[in-house]
Design a protein around this motif. Sequence first.
Motif, PDB file in Angstrom:
ATOM      1  N   LEU A  34       0.830  -1.213   0.000  1.00  0.00           N
ATOM      2  CA  LEU A  34       0.000   0.000   0.000  1.00  0.00           C
ATOM      3  C   LEU A  34       0.862   1.261   0.000  1.00  0.00           C
ATOM      4  CD1 LEU A  34      -3.054  -0.811   2.310  1.00  0.00           C
ATOM      5  CD2 LEU A  34      -2.797  -1.078  -0.152  1.00  0.00           C
ATOM      6  N   LYS A  35       2.017   1.203   0.680  1.00  0.00           N
ATOM      7  CA  LYS A  35       2.927   2.355   0.647  1.00  0.00           C
ATOM      8  C   LYS A  35       3.419   2.602  -0.778  1.00  0.00           C
ATOM      9  CE  LYS A  35       4.628   1.965   5.392  1.00  0.00           C
ATOM     10  NZ  LYS A  35       5.812   1.678   6.242  1.00  0.00           N
ATOM     11  N   TYR A  36       3.837   1.507  -1.449  1.00  0.00           N
ATOM     12  CA  TYR A  36       4.301   1.656  -2.831  1.00  0.00           C
ATOM     13  C   TYR A  36       3.150   2.093  -3.735  1.00  0.00           C
ATOM     14  CZ  TYR A  36       8.413  -0.883  -1.191  1.00  0.00           C
ATOM     15  OH  TYR A  36       9.536  -1.277  -0.507  1.00  0.00           O
ATOM     16  N   THR A  37       1.947   1.588  -3.476  1.00  0.00           N
ATOM     17  CA  THR A  37       0.782   1.970  -4.285  1.00  0.00           C
ATOM     18  C   THR A  37       0.515   3.470  -4.164  1.00  0.00           C
ATOM     19  OG1 THR A  37      -0.199  -0.220  -3.984  1.00  0.00           O
ATOM     20  CG2 THR A  37      -1.682   1.563  -4.635  1.00  0.00           C
ATOM     21  N   ARG A  38       0.625   4.005  -2.946  1.00  0.00           N
ATOM     22  CA  ARG A  38       0.424   5.456  -2.752  1.00  0.00           C
ATOM     23  C   ARG A  38       1.434   6.254  -3.578  1.00  0.00           C
ATOM     24  NH1 ARG A  38       0.822   7.368   3.028  1.00  0.00           N
ATOM     25  NH2 ARG A  38      -0.060   9.257   2.115  1.00  0.00           N
ATOM     26  N   LEU A  39       2.703   5.834  -3.499  1.00  0.00           N
ATOM     27  CA  LEU A  39       3.743   6.574  -4.242  1.00  0.00           C
ATOM     28  C   LEU A  39       3.485   6.519  -5.741  1.00  0.00           C
ATOM     29  CD1 LEU A  39       6.912   5.431  -2.253  1.00  0.00           C
ATOM     30  CD2 LEU A  39       5.725   7.616  -2.115  1.00  0.00           C
ATOM     31  N   ILE A  40       3.120   5.321  -6.231  1.00  0.00           N
ATOM     32  CA  ILE A  40       2.843   5.185  -7.664  1.00  0.00           C
ATOM     33  C   ILE A  40       1.622   6.021  -8.040  1.00  0.00           C
ATOM     34  CG2 ILE A  40       2.130   3.553  -9.441  1.00  0.00           C
ATOM     35  CD1 ILE A  40       3.765   1.420  -7.943  1.00  0.00           C
ATOM     36  N   GLY A  41       0.595   6.007  -7.188  1.00  0.00           N
ATOM     37  CA  GLY A  41      -0.613   6.783  -7.463  1.00  0.00           C
ATOM     38  C   GLY A  41      -0.333   8.277  -7.532  1.00  0.00           C
ATOM     39  N   PHE A  42       0.447   8.785  -6.554  1.00  0.00           N
ATOM     40  CA  PHE A  42       0.793  10.213  -6.595  1.00  0.00           C
ATOM     41  C   PHE A  42       1.602  10.545  -7.839  1.00  0.00           C
ATOM     42  CE2 PHE A  42       0.341  10.215  -1.776  1.00  0.00           C
ATOM     43  CZ  PHE A  42      -0.854  10.900  -1.834  1.00  0.00           C
ATOM     44  N   GLY A  43       2.486   9.622  -8.206  1.00  0.00           N
ATOM     45  CA  GLY A  43       3.286   9.874  -9.407  1.00  0.00           C
ATOM     46  C   GLY A  43       2.446   9.939 -10.661  1.00  0.00           C
ATOM     47  N   LEU A  44       1.511   8.970 -10.796  1.00  0.00           N
ATOM     48  CA  LEU A  44       0.638   8.974 -11.976  1.00  0.00           C
ATOM     49  C   LEU A  44      -0.286  10.188 -11.990  1.00  0.00           C
ATOM     50  CD1 LEU A  44      -0.301   5.182 -12.142  1.00  0.00           C
ATOM     51  CD2 LEU A  44       1.236   6.441 -13.669  1.00  0.00           C
ATOM     52  N   LEU A  45      -0.776  10.608 -10.815  1.00  0.00           N
ATOM     53  CA  LEU A  45      -1.622  11.800 -10.749  1.00  0.00           C
ATOM     54  C   LEU A  45      -0.840  13.056 -11.161  1.00  0.00           C
ATOM     55  CD1 LEU A  45      -3.675  11.160  -7.489  1.00  0.00           C
ATOM     56  CD2 LEU A  45      -4.546  11.202  -9.843  1.00  0.00           C
ATOM     57  N   GLY A  46       0.406  13.130 -10.711  1.00  0.00           N
ATOM     58  CA  GLY A  46       1.229  14.269 -11.134  1.00  0.00           C
ATOM     59  C   GLY A  46       1.460  14.260 -12.632  1.00  0.00           C
ATOM     60  N   PHE A  62      -9.610   3.482  -9.826  1.00  0.00           N
ATOM     61  CA  PHE A  62     -10.070   2.120  -9.554  1.00  0.00           C
ATOM     62  C   PHE A  62      -8.923   1.199  -9.151  1.00  0.00           C
ATOM     63  CE2 PHE A  62     -13.585   3.635 -12.330  1.00  0.00           C
ATOM     64  CZ  PHE A  62     -14.604   3.485 -11.412  1.00  0.00           C
ATOM     65  N   GLY A  63      -7.725   1.461  -9.654  1.00  0.00           N
ATOM     66  CA  GLY A  63      -6.573   0.670  -9.219  1.00  0.00           C
ATOM     67  C   GLY A  63      -6.274   0.884  -7.738  1.00  0.00           C
ATOM     68  N   LEU A  64      -6.288   2.150  -7.320  1.00  0.00           N
ATOM     69  CA  LEU A  64      -6.053   2.453  -5.903  1.00  0.00           C
ATOM     70  C   LEU A  64      -7.153   1.858  -5.029  1.00  0.00           C
ATOM     71  CD1 LEU A  64      -4.948   6.199  -6.172  1.00  0.00           C
ATOM     72  CD2 LEU A  64      -3.481   4.244  -5.622  1.00  0.00           C
ATOM     73  N   LEU A  65      -8.411   1.974  -5.508  1.00  0.00           N
ATOM     74  CA  LEU A  65      -9.537   1.460  -4.733  1.00  0.00           C
ATOM     75  C   LEU A  65      -9.463  -0.068  -4.604  1.00  0.00           C
ATOM     76  CD1 LEU A  65     -11.808   3.053  -3.408  1.00  0.00           C
ATOM     77  CD2 LEU A  65     -13.306   2.364  -5.291  1.00  0.00           C
ATOM     78  N   ALA A  66      -9.065  -0.736  -5.704  1.00  0.00           N
ATOM     79  CA  ALA A  66      -8.951  -2.206  -5.672  1.00  0.00           C
ATOM     80  C   ALA A  66      -7.851  -2.643  -4.706  1.00  0.00           C
ATOM     81  CB  ALA A  66      -8.674  -2.739  -7.081  1.00  0.00           C
ATOM     82  N   MET A  67      -6.719  -1.932  -4.726  1.00  0.00           N
ATOM     83  CA  MET A  67      -5.621  -2.272  -3.803  1.00  0.00           C
ATOM     84  C   MET A  67      -6.046  -2.085  -2.358  1.00  0.00           C
ATOM     85  SD  MET A  67      -2.971  -3.460  -5.332  1.00  0.00           S
ATOM     86  CE  MET A  67      -1.670  -3.203  -4.132  1.00  0.00           C
ATOM     87  N   SER A  68      -6.880  -1.071  -2.091  1.00  0.00           N
ATOM     88  CA  SER A  68      -7.330  -0.850  -0.713  1.00  0.00           C
ATOM     89  C   SER A  68      -8.327  -1.915  -0.273  1.00  0.00           C
ATOM     90  CB  SER A  68      -7.964   0.536  -0.593  1.00  0.00           C
ATOM     91  OG  SER A  68      -9.184   0.588  -1.328  1.00  0.00           O
ATOM     92  N   ALA A  69      -9.036  -2.511  -1.227  1.00  0.00           N
ATOM     93  CA  ALA A  69     -10.057  -3.503  -0.861  1.00  0.00           C
ATOM     94  C   ALA A  69      -9.461  -4.870  -0.532  1.00  0.00           C
ATOM     95  CB  ALA A  69     -11.076  -3.646  -1.989  1.00  0.00           C
ATOM     96  N   VAL A  70      -8.264  -5.188  -1.108  1.00  0.00           N
ATOM     97  CA  VAL A  70      -7.701  -6.537  -0.929  1.00  0.00           C
ATOM     98  C   VAL A  70      -7.377  -6.855   0.536  1.00  0.00           C
ATOM     99  CG1 VAL A  70      -5.796  -8.078  -1.531  1.00  0.00           C
ATOM    100  CG2 VAL A  70      -6.856  -6.660  -3.287  1.00  0.00           C
ATOM    101  N   PRO A  71      -6.622  -5.996   1.265  1.00  0.00           N
ATOM    102  CA  PRO A  71      -6.338  -6.333   2.674  1.00  0.00           C
ATOM    103  C   PRO A  71      -7.607  -6.461   3.524  1.00  0.00           C
ATOM    104  CG  PRO A  71      -4.899  -4.562   1.924  1.00  0.00           C
ATOM    105  CD  PRO A  71      -5.936  -4.753   0.873  1.00  0.00           C
ATOM    106  N   ALA A  72      -8.592  -5.584   3.259  1.00  0.00           N
ATOM    107  CA  ALA A  72      -9.841  -5.679   4.017  1.00  0.00           C
ATOM    108  C   ALA A  72     -10.544  -7.006   3.740  1.00  0.00           C
ATOM    109  CB  ALA A  72     -10.771  -4.509   3.651  1.00  0.00           C
ATOM    110  N   TYR A  73     -10.482  -7.448   2.477  1.00  0.00           N
ATOM    111  CA  TYR A  73     -11.102  -8.736   2.141  1.00  0.00           C
ATOM    112  C   TYR A  73     -10.352  -9.886   2.814  1.00  0.00           C
ATOM    113  CZ  TYR A  73     -12.750 -12.666  -0.672  1.00  0.00           C
ATOM    114  OH  TYR A  73     -13.266 -13.866  -1.061  1.00  0.00           O
ATOM    115  N   LEU A  74      -9.022  -9.841   2.844  1.00  0.00           N
ATOM    116  CA  LEU A  74      -8.240 -10.918   3.454  1.00  0.00           C
ATOM    117  C   LEU A  74      -8.487 -11.023   4.963  1.00  0.00           C
ATOM    118  CD1 LEU A  74      -4.828 -10.417   1.604  1.00  0.00           C
ATOM    119  CD2 LEU A  74      -6.550 -12.175   1.162  1.00  0.00           C
TER     120      LEU A  74
END
Length: 462
Positions: A34-46, A62-74
Amino acid sequence: MNFVYPFLVAFFLLPFEQKFLRLKETLPHWDKRLKYTRLIGFGLLGFQVVFSIKWLVPPIFFGLLAMSAVPAYLLRNETPKARLLLWMIGPFGIVYLMDNLAKYWTPKFYKSHEEIFDSATGMALLSMFVFALMARNQQKSFDKALNEERLKREQEEEANRILEAKKLDLESQVAERTAEILKQKEELQHALDNLKATQEQLIQSEKLASLGELTAGIAHEIQNPLNFVNNFSDVSVELLEELEEERKKEATERDTELEEEILNDLIQNLQKINHHGRRAASIVSGMLQHSRANTGKKEITDINVLADEYMRLSYHGLRAKDKSFNANMVTEFDPTMSKLEVIPQDLGRVFLNLINNAFYAVYQHSLRPEIAGSGYQPTVWVKTKRQPESVEICIEDNGMGIPDEVKSKIFQPFFTTKPTGQGTGLGLSLAYDIVTKGHGGTIELESTEGKGTKFIINLPIG
């Protein structure tokens, strides 16, 4: 879709989820993802902002939202917080997915129902914030409960410290009072020496007898772990000699399984030497406490394996002391036996004591003149059987048996049927305490003089 939505997910939802679900402890690998996902997301948004690539926003969102849903599902089956988070993410993602699909695939339908879609997205966003507030309140309640538990634990520790201080103070007072009583007793005894010489001799004899019994008991308590150390050391030397002989053979003739078995036995022996050495040290500080509390922890244990192990250890230990000793070992283990929650070290001590006594009985029986040459086969049986509400362990021998007049005393401390110097009777007394007090079971004796002895242990299931 506005880039604000993926920005909120990356900036707010992902770090909130990491803290809310404690991913560092529960799912550390997903915490890093999730830390790496945040960095990648900020980079793509920039990148999207700089180059104004509008179509890039929905995939990022939707990529960020899907990544956030996986740990909650597990973690959905482990904590209600994960399920609450899924309820927060799920509707939000579904509504925005439908909004985007309708906008790009059916633009006419979208325009004609744009107000409905706007209302739905607004409600989804609102529900997300409502669930976030609920999650925050739940987290506060959880933290409050943790603080209350910690405060309660600290109060209990403080109460325990106060009780310990009072205990030490009382022990000091008792010691002082005992010293005073002993001093008074000595003074009175000295005053009566000249007047009651005969009585003094009798009292002195009784004191010496009591002291002898107590000294023998203390010696027995200390001798037990020392005997274990010596016996396991002797067996280890024999095993090393066997290993050395095996390793001298050619590579094609060596039995690697035997070598592995010997090495495993050596490791177990060294562990037991260390264990009993430490036990001898602890006895020095509390040698007079016959009913001392158990320090072992109950574990799920296979009784068949434990009984078989201590039967072999007993036999090899006796063989190490006397090479002429021989006896048949017969095991009849019930394969349907349940594993029990017991203190394996203590229960093993019971098995070892009873099996040692059984081997001693058959060996002494074989030395009798009327038995020698009669074809007598010294035999010790160890049997287990599952009962409806208990487990039965039977240790039986065909030795000399126990006379009827001493059966009632067999579990009394310091009572023994062995010759002087060969035992004090503490073994069976301690075995009785371990089985009855330590494990809530029973131990019974059946014996016929000249035919053999049977000890029956019953341990409750559950």
